[in-house]
Design a protein around this motif. Structure first.
Motif, mmCIF file in Angstrom:
data_model
loop_
_atom_site.group_PDB
_atom_site.id
_atom_site.type_symbol
_atom_site.label_atom_id
_atom_site.label_comp_id
_atom_site.label_asym_id
_atom_site.label_seq_id
_atom_site.Cartn_x
_atom_site.Cartn_y
_atom_site.Cartn_z
ATOM 1 N N THR A 76 -0.199 15.085 -24.249
ATOM 2 C CA THR A 76 -0.815 14.941 -22.930
ATOM 3 C C THR A 76 -0.330 16.002 -21.957
ATOM 4 O O THR A 76 -1.159 16.634 -21.265
ATOM 5 C CB THR A 76 -0.544 13.525 -22.378
ATOM 6 O OG1 THR A 76 -1.114 12.568 -23.265
ATOM 7 C CG2 THR A 76 -1.139 13.370 -20.991
ATOM 8 N N PRO A 77 0.946 16.296 -21.823
ATOM 9 C CA PRO A 77 1.360 17.367 -20.895
ATOM 10 C C PRO A 77 0.795 18.726 -21.268
ATOM 11 O O PRO A 77 0.410 19.511 -20.395
ATOM 12 C CB PRO A 77 2.899 17.342 -20.999
ATOM 13 C CG PRO A 77 3.237 15.984 -21.508
ATOM 14 C CD PRO A 77 2.124 15.608 -22.419
ATOM 15 N N ARG A 78 0.691 19.053 -22.555
ATOM 16 C CA ARG A 78 0.148 20.349 -22.970
ATOM 17 C C ARG A 78 -1.341 20.458 -22.642
ATOM 18 O O ARG A 78 -1.820 21.506 -22.226
ATOM 19 C CB ARG A 78 0.377 20.534 -24.481
ATOM 20 C CG ARG A 78 1.854 20.521 -24.881
ATOM 21 C CD ARG A 78 2.005 20.640 -26.389
ATOM 22 N NE ARG A 78 1.428 21.885 -26.894
ATOM 23 C CZ ARG A 78 1.369 22.213 -28.189
ATOM 24 N NH1 ARG A 78 1.883 21.367 -29.098
ATOM 25 N NH2 ARG A 78 0.850 23.350 -28.554
ATOM 26 N N THR A 79 -2.074 19.380 -22.816
ATOM 27 C CA THR A 79 -3.507 19.395 -22.493
ATOM 28 C C THR A 79 -3.721 19.553 -20.995
ATOM 29 O O THR A 79 -4.601 20.322 -20.551
ATOM 30 C CB THR A 79 -4.173 18.107 -23.002
ATOM 31 O OG1 THR A 79 -3.918 17.958 -24.396
ATOM 32 C CG2 THR A 79 -5.664 18.139 -22.754
ATOM 33 N N LEU A 80 -2.947 18.839 -20.199
ATOM 34 C CA LEU A 80 -3.076 18.968 -18.744
ATOM 35 C C LEU A 80 -2.716 20.373 -18.282
ATOM 36 O O LEU A 80 -3.346 20.932 -17.374
ATOM 37 C CB LEU A 80 -2.194 17.929 -18.056
ATOM 38 C CG LEU A 80 -2.596 16.466 -18.258
ATOM 39 C CD1 LEU A 80 -1.579 15.536 -17.594
ATOM 40 C CD2 LEU A 80 -3.994 16.200 -17.724
ATOM 41 N N HIS A 81 -1.727 20.989 -18.896
ATOM 42 C CA HIS A 81 -1.331 22.350 -18.538
ATOM 43 C C HIS A 81 -2.452 23.348 -18.867
ATOM 44 O O HIS A 81 -2.728 24.270 -18.090
ATOM 45 C CB HIS A 81 -0.048 22.719 -19.280
ATOM 46 C CG HIS A 81 0.452 24.097 -18.953
ATOM 47 N ND1 HIS A 81 0.981 24.431 -17.710
ATOM 48 C CD2 HIS A 81 0.506 25.232 -19.704
ATOM 49 C CE1 HIS A 81 1.332 25.695 -17.702
ATOM 50 N NE2 HIS A 81 1.052 26.205 -18.916
ATOM 51 N N ALA A 82 -3.106 23.191 -20.025
ATOM 52 C CA ALA A 82 -4.208 24.080 -20.403
ATOM 53 C C ALA A 82 -5.391 23.932 -19.460
ATOM 54 O O ALA A 82 -6.039 24.922 -19.085
ATOM 55 C CB ALA A 82 -4.627 23.795 -21.844
ATOM 56 N N LEU A 83 -5.684 22.708 -19.039
ATOM 57 C CA LEU A 83 -6.791 22.503 -18.099
ATOM 58 C C LEU A 83 -6.484 23.122 -16.739
ATOM 59 O O LEU A 83 -7.373 23.674 -16.075
ATOM 60 C CB LEU A 83 -7.067 21.007 -17.956
ATOM 61 C CG LEU A 83 -7.634 20.311 -19.200
ATOM 62 C CD1 LEU A 83 -7.756 18.809 -18.956
ATOM 63 C CD2 LEU A 83 -8.999 20.887 -19.580
ATOM 64 N N GLN A 84 -5.249 23.049 -16.306
ATOM 65 C CA GLN A 84 -4.873 23.673 -15.049
ATOM 66 C C GLN A 84 -4.995 25.194 -15.126
ATOM 67 O O GLN A 84 -5.473 25.838 -14.187
ATOM 68 C CB GLN A 84 -3.436 23.269 -14.683
ATOM 69 C CG GLN A 84 -3.279 21.808 -14.270
ATOM 70 C CD GLN A 84 -1.832 21.443 -14.021
ATOM 71 O OE1 GLN A 84 -0.933 22.278 -14.173
ATOM 72 N NE2 GLN A 84 -1.595 20.189 -13.626
ATOM 73 N N LYS A 136 1.627 6.382 -29.897
ATOM 74 C CA LYS A 136 2.325 6.555 -28.624
ATOM 75 C C LYS A 136 3.087 7.876 -28.601
ATOM 76 O O LYS A 136 3.117 8.587 -27.584
ATOM 77 C CB LYS A 136 3.269 5.388 -28.394
ATOM 78 C CG LYS A 136 2.571 4.058 -28.131
ATOM 79 C CD LYS A 136 3.583 2.945 -27.904
ATOM 80 C CE LYS A 136 2.895 1.608 -27.629
ATOM 81 N NZ LYS A 136 3.880 0.513 -27.381
ATOM 82 N N ASN A 137 3.677 8.258 -29.713
ATOM 83 C CA ASN A 137 4.425 9.519 -29.765
ATOM 84 C C ASN A 137 3.497 10.731 -29.625
ATOM 85 O O ASN A 137 3.832 11.715 -28.951
ATOM 86 C CB ASN A 137 5.211 9.598 -31.074
ATOM 87 C CG ASN A 137 6.294 8.536 -31.157
ATOM 88 O OD1 ASN A 137 6.815 8.077 -30.124
ATOM 89 N ND2 ASN A 137 6.656 8.124 -32.380
ATOM 90 N N ILE A 138 2.353 10.670 -30.279
ATOM 91 C CA ILE A 138 1.396 11.790 -30.183
ATOM 92 C C ILE A 138 0.880 11.932 -28.752
ATOM 93 O O ILE A 138 0.803 13.040 -28.195
ATOM 94 C CB ILE A 138 0.234 11.572 -31.178
ATOM 95 C CG1 ILE A 138 0.739 11.700 -32.617
ATOM 96 C CG2 ILE A 138 -0.877 12.574 -30.920
ATOM 97 C CD1 ILE A 138 -0.303 11.365 -33.653
ATOM 98 N N LEU A 139 0.503 10.849 -28.119
ATOM 99 C CA LEU A 139 0.008 10.917 -26.744
ATOM 100 C C LEU A 139 1.078 11.413 -25.796
ATOM 101 O O LEU A 139 0.809 12.198 -24.865
ATOM 102 C CB LEU A 139 -0.494 9.533 -26.311
ATOM 103 C CG LEU A 139 -1.749 9.015 -27.034
ATOM 104 C CD1 LEU A 139 -2.089 7.600 -26.561
ATOM 105 C CD2 LEU A 139 -2.931 9.939 -26.807
ATOM 106 N N ALA A 140 2.308 10.981 -25.985
ATOM 107 C CA ALA A 140 3.385 11.426 -25.103
ATOM 108 C C ALA A 140 3.676 12.909 -25.273
ATOM 109 O O ALA A 140 4.080 13.590 -24.321
ATOM 110 C CB ALA A 140 4.644 10.599 -25.386
ATOM 111 N N THR A 141 3.448 13.426 -26.486
ATOM 112 C CA THR A 141 3.737 14.847 -26.733
ATOM 113 C C THR A 141 2.582 15.759 -26.294
ATOM 114 O O THR A 141 2.802 16.828 -25.705
ATOM 115 C CB THR A 141 4.033 15.064 -28.226
ATOM 116 O OG1 THR A 141 5.070 14.185 -28.626
ATOM 117 C CG2 THR A 141 4.434 16.503 -28.502
#
Length: 828
Positions: free
Chosen positions: A268-276, A261-266
């Motif tokens: 996920t925002p960085r991955t979404l930012h890179a895709l954007q 849960k900690n890894i996904l919470a950390t």
């Protein structure tokens, strides 16, 4: 050495008696030997010591050996009783001469393997027979004198002299010879044809063979071996795999894990930012390159490299062309390397000749393959219909392809046109050629250059340019070292297409196997070097790129050549403004300027025009000849160890000639965006970028080690006003595409005018040099005319030859100063 107190006897007869007495005392009582011979047993050690080894130094045919008396006595003294010559010690001491004859007794005639000959006269058999003496010649050549006739009374029986009662008859008898009769040979049996000529030994000659000619035949040793190998056969097998899944309890346990849960919470925002960011902008563009100064920008690294071991291995690229309409598609022709051609012929490897299409969007797999009857040295897309390709083969034939059915396949690699749901088979399509030229009417040597005529005009059978009402490119020209230029037409001659007995695919069904050129220019000999073999040519196109056209659109209607007919020449107007002059580059490095129109002198038969200009500039051959895209009368040529720039109409020579390089100049091309820039490819794989407006004596930029092999082709391609590519091919079958920098693409407003002034200055210099030479010759001729006639000097009162010459020298200096003291591209 003999003892000091003993004296040698000089009496031969006395020595013989002493030898006989000593022999009688030393021989065995039961053996009887002839006089003057003493048998000996010589061991192998003694034979090696005196160089008389049996069957080596002495043989049955040559059994004699002379031994020195001192050596025998020294051996007796050294070895004492072990010496084989101890039994004959007294005989050797009494021997009158320095050398004793030793004979090898191979048959043991006298009981031992050797025997000594104690008679000194026996050594005379070793002396050769003297046949040059006068006595011998007299005995051989002297003939006996005739004897005197003695009368025994027979002359009395003759009554008297005979008197002839009639004249003598003269008869000539000859064998009748019948010449010219046929000769008939028949077979004979061995009994009929064999002649009895048996060999026999002539007792008069006894010649020892010294040398003999012998023949030796080496026969390889044959061996019969066998080996057992295991044969691996392929079997079709299948296997079914079942995925291993977690149970529901295991899934719940993993999802409830706090670390996950900690890894996904950390993250996920960085991955979404890179895709954007990837959707908003292209992260692979190097924007920092635009901030660098022009001097720091280089293009040494290619953006794409095309190569394939299956099709391009051990081959070199002979020709390269960009597709005129489809973005990022490039076609190359491959040939076997020169050093590999002999191996290919020896091994009879029939590899197919191909033209390969590459695409930017799949640099690892060829997109299209054009099947060729033989290796292609030159090909070109049709300007009016890019789906039509004409090529020239090594065997001298001309080939046509139609890729209309595969255009969608080439465009499928473009962005936004590829269907993810399409089950595309990973197999490169192969396009067969539509038609090839007639064998008898084709070139007799490989076709080295091919160019389409523009759609603005066409040529008749006399080489005269006529108007082209259809505005479609229908003719092209081929060049070959067989000293001909041949013009070809792809239209139908008759009103109705001929019926063919075989299938010709595409739109060239009207062209049968009898397709041949309609006009051939046989190049005449030059005045200096005689015959010349052209490798490439360059004629003046009607259009010239002074402003870059960046839009590349397909024609509204692609012409169907099966529906086009050749019109009558009487209905077409001649175009006088079309330049029919052509530059030719030859095998010997010559630049020839001639006209392709036929000349008619009086009522004679039309002939090809004689060359107008002829220059020996390159050596050994010319490999590139290209007109400037900005100036239609400026030509770049490369070949041998230098390059040159020519201007059509300047009859003196080239405007610019480079210095001699250590490496051969193998390719060259003009820039499509800057009029003063051109590129030179070298044999060592380097490329030079020249800018005539910036640096005259050396290249503006040198890019080394672009390829490990020799540069063979270079072709630029303008995508847009700010995007240019340069394709470079080598002899390793590799194509490298370079992206031109911003400074290499942008055209300054004053560059065209500056280049015009540059050309005018060099033209004025070359022509002034010619005028100066003519004026100097006129002054010298005038001096020669005035010398024998002194009163005529009054005519030259107003003429000062020295003053005119000084004026020309000053004018030349002014021109050199305006050119920065650089008449050519050579460094001072």
């Amino acid at each position: 050495m003999p003892p000091k107190g003993r004296k040698k006897s000089t009496n031969t007869a006395g020595s013989k008696r002493k030898v006989r007495s000593s022999l009688s005392s030393t021989r065995h009582e039961n053996t009887i030997q002839p006089d003057g011979i003493f048998p000996l047993v010589l061991t192998s050690a003694t034979q090696e010591l005196f160089d008389c080894c049996a069957d080596k130094d002495v043989t049955k045919k040559s059994p004699h050996k002379l031994l020195k008396k001192d050596d025998i006595l020294q051996d007796i003294k050294t070895r004492a009783a072990e010496s084989d010559f101890t039994p004959v010690k007294e005989i050797v001491l009494d021997y009158p001469e320095e050398e004793i004859l030793l004979v090898f007794d191979a048959d043991f005639t006298h009981g031992q393997n050797f025997y000594l000959v104690l008679a000194p006269e026996a050594k005379d058999i070793l002396k050769p027979l003297d046949t040059t003496s006068d006595v011998f010649e007299a005995e051989v050549k002297k003939t006996p004198p005739p004897k005197q006739w003695i009368s025994l009374g027979s002359e009395k029986e003759i009554e008297g002299p005979l008197k002839e009662s009639r004249g003598k008859l003269r008869l000539k008898i000859s064998l009748e010879r019948e010449l010219g009769l046929p000769v008939c040979f028949t077979d004979f049996t061995r009994a009929d044809s064999e002649l009895g000529c048996t060999s026999y030994q002539d007792s008069r000659f006894n010649i020892k063979i010294l040398t003999r000619d012998c023949g030796i035949q080496a026969v390889p040793e044959e061996q019969t071996n066998s080996s057992q190998t295991t044969r691996n056969t392929q079997n079709n097998m299948d296997a079914q795999y079942n995925p291993r899944e977690f149970s529901n309890e295991e899934k719940e346990k993993i999802l409830q894990d706090e670390s996950l849960k900690n890894i996904l919470a950390t993250q996920t925002p960085r991955t979404l930012h890179a895709l954007q960011e990837e959707e908003i902008m292209n992260v692979f563009i190097n924007y920092f390159k635009d901030l660098l100064p022009e001097s720091a920008i280089t293009w040494s690294e290619p953006v794409l490299v095309f190569s394939d071991n299956k099709f391009c291995g051990n081959k070199e690229i002979s020709c390269l062309n960009w597709h005129p309409m489809i973005y990022g598609v490039i076609a190359i022709a491959l040939i076997q390397k020169r050093e590999k051609q002999s191996e290919r012929t020896a091994l009879l490897e029939l590899e197919p000749a191909l033209i390969i299409f590459w695409s930017f969007f799949d640099p690892y797999h060829p997109q299209l393959l054009l099947e060729c009857p033989d290796e292609i040295l030159a090909f070109e897309f049709c300007p009016s219909n890019p789906n039509i390709i004409a090529g020239g083969c090594v065997n001298g034939k001309v080939v046509l392809w139609d890729i209309s059915a595969h255009v969608n396949y080439l465009q499928a690699a473009q962005p936004g046109t590829f269907d993810l749901n399409d089950n595309k088979v990973n197999r490169t399509p192969v396009v067969p050629y539509c038609v090839e030229s007639e064998n008898k009417s084709s070139h007799r040597a490989p076709i080295t250059d091919l160019q389409w005529l523009p759609p603005t005009f066409q040529v008749n059978k006399m080489g005269l340019p006529l108007e082209n009402k259809m505005k479609v490119s229908v003719q092209f020209v081929t060049c070959s070292p067989d000293r001909t230029l041949r013009f070809w037409d792809v239209r139908c001659k008759d009103l109705e297409p001929p019926e063919t007995t075989y299938s010709i695919p595409g739109m060239f069904q009207h062209l049968t196997s009898s397709w041949k050129p309609f006009f051939t220019v046989s190049l005449p000999e030059t005045e200096t070097d005689g015959k010349y073999a052209p490798l490439n040519f360059c004629y003046e196109h009607q259009t010239c790129t002074t402003e870059k056209s960046t839009e590349k659109k397909w024609p509204d209607v692609l012409p169907d050549y099966s529906q086009l007919r050749i019109p009558s020449s009487t209905n077409l107007k001649p175009m006088e403004d079309v330049n029919t002059k052509v530059f030719l580059g030859t095998e010997k490095g010559e630049i020839v300027y001639t006209d392709w129109k036929m000349e008619t002198k009086g009522s004679s038969r039309p002939n090809s025009a004689a060359p107008l200009l002829h220059f020996n500039t390159h050596h050994p051959f010319v490999n590139t000849m290209q007109r400037s895209p900005f100036f239609k009368d400026i030509i770049l040529t490369t070949g041998g160890l230098n390059f040159a720039i020519w201007k059509e109409g300047v009859m003196k020579g080239p405007l610019v000639v480079s210095k001699k390089y250590e490496q051969e100049c193998t390719a060259g091309c003009w820039s499509l965006s800057q009029p003063a820039v051109f590129f030179i490819g070298k044999e060592d794989g380097s490329v030079e970028e020249w800018d005539l407006l910036k640096k005259n004596s050396k290249p503006a930029q040198l890019i080394p080690h672009i390829s490990k092999g020799k540069i063979t082709c270079m072709k630029p391609w303008a995508v847009s006003a700010k995007k240019n590519f340069l394709a470079i091919a080598d002899d390793l079958g590799i194509v490298a595409v370079f992206d031109m920098s911003k400074s290499q693409v942008e055209t300054q407003s004053h560059e065209i005018e500056s280049m015009k002034k540059y050309i005018d200055r060099h033209t004025e210099y070359v022509e002034s040099d010619e005028v100066l030479t003519k004026k100097t010759k006129e002054v010298e001729e005038l001096k020669k005319k005035m010398e024998p006639d002194k009163p005529a000097m009054l005519l030259t009162d107003n003429i000062d030859p020295h003053k005119e010459h000084n004026d020309f020298v000053q004018r030349e200096e002014r021109i050199l100063r305006s050119l920065s003291s650089w008449p050519t591209a050579e460094e001072p």
